[in-house]
Design a protein around this motif. Sequence first.
Motif, mmCIF file in Angstrom:
data_model
loop_
_atom_site.group_PDB
_atom_site.id
_atom_site.type_symbol
_atom_site.label_atom_id
_atom_site.label_comp_id
_atom_site.label_asym_id
_atom_site.label_seq_id
_atom_site.Cartn_x
_atom_site.Cartn_y
_atom_site.Cartn_z
ATOM 1 N N ALA A 128 0.782 -1.462 -0.011
ATOM 2 C CA ALA A 128 -0.182 0.483 0.489
ATOM 3 C C ALA A 128 0.522 1.047 0.077
ATOM 4 N N LEU A 129 2.251 1.120 0.625
ATOM 5 C CA LEU A 129 2.939 2.183 0.719
ATOM 6 C C LEU A 129 3.667 2.290 -0.484
ATOM 7 N N GLY A 130 3.963 1.451 -1.255
ATOM 8 C CA GLY A 130 4.870 1.096 -2.053
ATOM 9 C C GLY A 130 3.872 2.507 -3.423
ATOM 10 N N GLY A 131 3.434 3.261 -3.336
ATOM 11 C CA GLY A 131 3.039 3.675 -4.408
ATOM 12 C C GLY A 131 2.874 2.443 -5.869
ATOM 13 N N CYS A 132 0.867 1.701 -5.190
ATOM 14 C CA CYS A 132 0.535 0.951 -6.079
ATOM 15 C C CYS A 132 -0.417 2.091 -6.748
ATOM 16 N N ALA A 133 -1.408 3.261 -6.519
ATOM 17 C CA ALA A 133 -1.818 3.988 -7.609
ATOM 18 C C ALA A 133 -1.665 5.373 -7.232
ATOM 19 N N SER A 134 -1.480 5.711 -8.971
ATOM 20 C CA SER A 134 -0.542 6.747 -9.146
ATOM 21 C C SER A 134 -1.612 8.189 -8.578
ATOM 22 N N VAL A 135 -1.869 8.175 -8.161
ATOM 23 C CA VAL A 135 -2.948 9.950 -7.710
ATOM 24 C C VAL A 135 -3.338 9.714 -6.222
ATOM 25 N N TYR A 136 -3.719 9.963 -5.189
ATOM 26 C CA TYR A 136 -4.458 10.501 -3.878
ATOM 27 C C TYR A 136 -6.049 10.840 -4.189
ATOM 28 N N LEU A 137 -7.113 10.787 -3.463
ATOM 29 C CA LEU A 137 -7.977 11.274 -3.319
ATOM 30 C C LEU A 137 -8.731 12.629 -2.441
ATOM 31 N N VAL A 138 -8.592 13.678 -2.331
ATOM 32 C CA VAL A 138 -9.101 14.841 -1.646
ATOM 33 C C VAL A 138 -10.312 15.371 -2.094
ATOM 34 N N ASP A 139 -11.487 14.679 -1.138
ATOM 35 C CA ASP A 139 -12.840 14.849 -1.231
ATOM 36 C C ASP A 139 -13.041 16.176 -0.061
ATOM 37 N N ARG B 129 -21.875 21.482 -1.048
ATOM 38 C CA ARG B 129 -21.366 20.110 -1.475
ATOM 39 C C ARG B 129 -19.816 19.861 -1.511
ATOM 40 N N GLN B 130 -20.198 18.444 -2.181
ATOM 41 C CA GLN B 130 -18.487 17.914 -2.277
ATOM 42 C C GLN B 130 -18.164 18.076 -3.330
ATOM 43 N N VAL B 131 -17.035 18.000 -3.165
ATOM 44 C CA VAL B 131 -15.769 18.193 -4.203
ATOM 45 C C VAL B 131 -14.838 17.495 -3.893
ATOM 46 N N ASN B 132 -14.159 16.217 -4.842
ATOM 47 C CA ASN B 132 -13.640 15.238 -5.082
ATOM 48 C C ASN B 132 -12.357 15.713 -6.080
ATOM 49 N N ILE B 133 -11.066 15.852 -5.356
ATOM 50 C CA ILE B 133 -9.901 15.951 -6.830
ATOM 51 C C ILE B 133 -9.126 15.517 -6.463
ATOM 52 N N GLU B 134 -8.116 14.533 -7.462
ATOM 53 C CA GLU B 134 -7.036 14.335 -7.588
ATOM 54 C C GLU B 134 -6.222 14.806 -7.962
ATOM 55 N N VAL B 135 -4.840 14.349 -6.248
ATOM 56 C CA VAL B 135 -3.450 14.216 -6.142
ATOM 57 C C VAL B 135 -2.546 13.634 -6.436
#
Length: 234
Positions: free
Chosen positions: A21-32, A226-232
């Motif tokens: 999980a810590l190895g960066g299996c995803a290239s982005v993370y979500l900021v909700d 409102r909810q605004v999700n941003i991928e970082v």
Amino acid sequence: MRTHPLLRHARLFAAAGALFALGGCASVYLVDNQVQSYARWADQAAKPGTPVTVPQAPQIYRFERLPSQREGRIATGQDELEKLTETAMAKVGWTHAAPGTAAPWVVQVDAGTLRLPRAPWESPYDPFWGGGYWGGFGPGYGYAMPGRDYVVTGRGQIIWMPVYPRIETPYYKREVSLVIRHAATGKVVYETRSAHDGRWNSSSGLWSAMLDAALRDFPAPPEGVRQVNIEVPR
């Protein structure tokens, strides 16, 4: 007491999963973000009854600070926050005025962080966690015995269950707010705030995402929260 072989394997799998999980299996993370904005462009008028004029890009503004934002370490942090705000404002067509240049708008930005020792839903009294399996007479709900590899259920059953010491990780509540005033009248014409809760460490990317969320739908936002999700990018 000797550790059960299955417990050793379970711990190895848990450690491997954490590393994956810590190895960066995803290239982005979500900021909700939870965002609420208020547009009051009519308030810029010096006289009542003047037609509402919503400013269209491009526009020029200058920053304004509270006395508490002008000294010491807070001022240094405010410098960085305003740089990130410049980038976010540029995306909606507003440009920071050059020194000595008059600007029709004044922008004030503020941000804060509340650090909690754990997430609100995590119990401070549960030092162990683990995963059980189905018992002989139904689900094996029960409690962990400190230092042991099993749990005692409400029915008196004893079932094997890997128990791990819980390592608490901080949980953060963050908020950023932005206020725009009409320079000539001093009246607030736009207010917006974005709130985010989570475990992400403070970073320029996280704060930029919160500012982008706060300025979503600018200059004519919808009413209500409102909810605004941003991928970082990681």
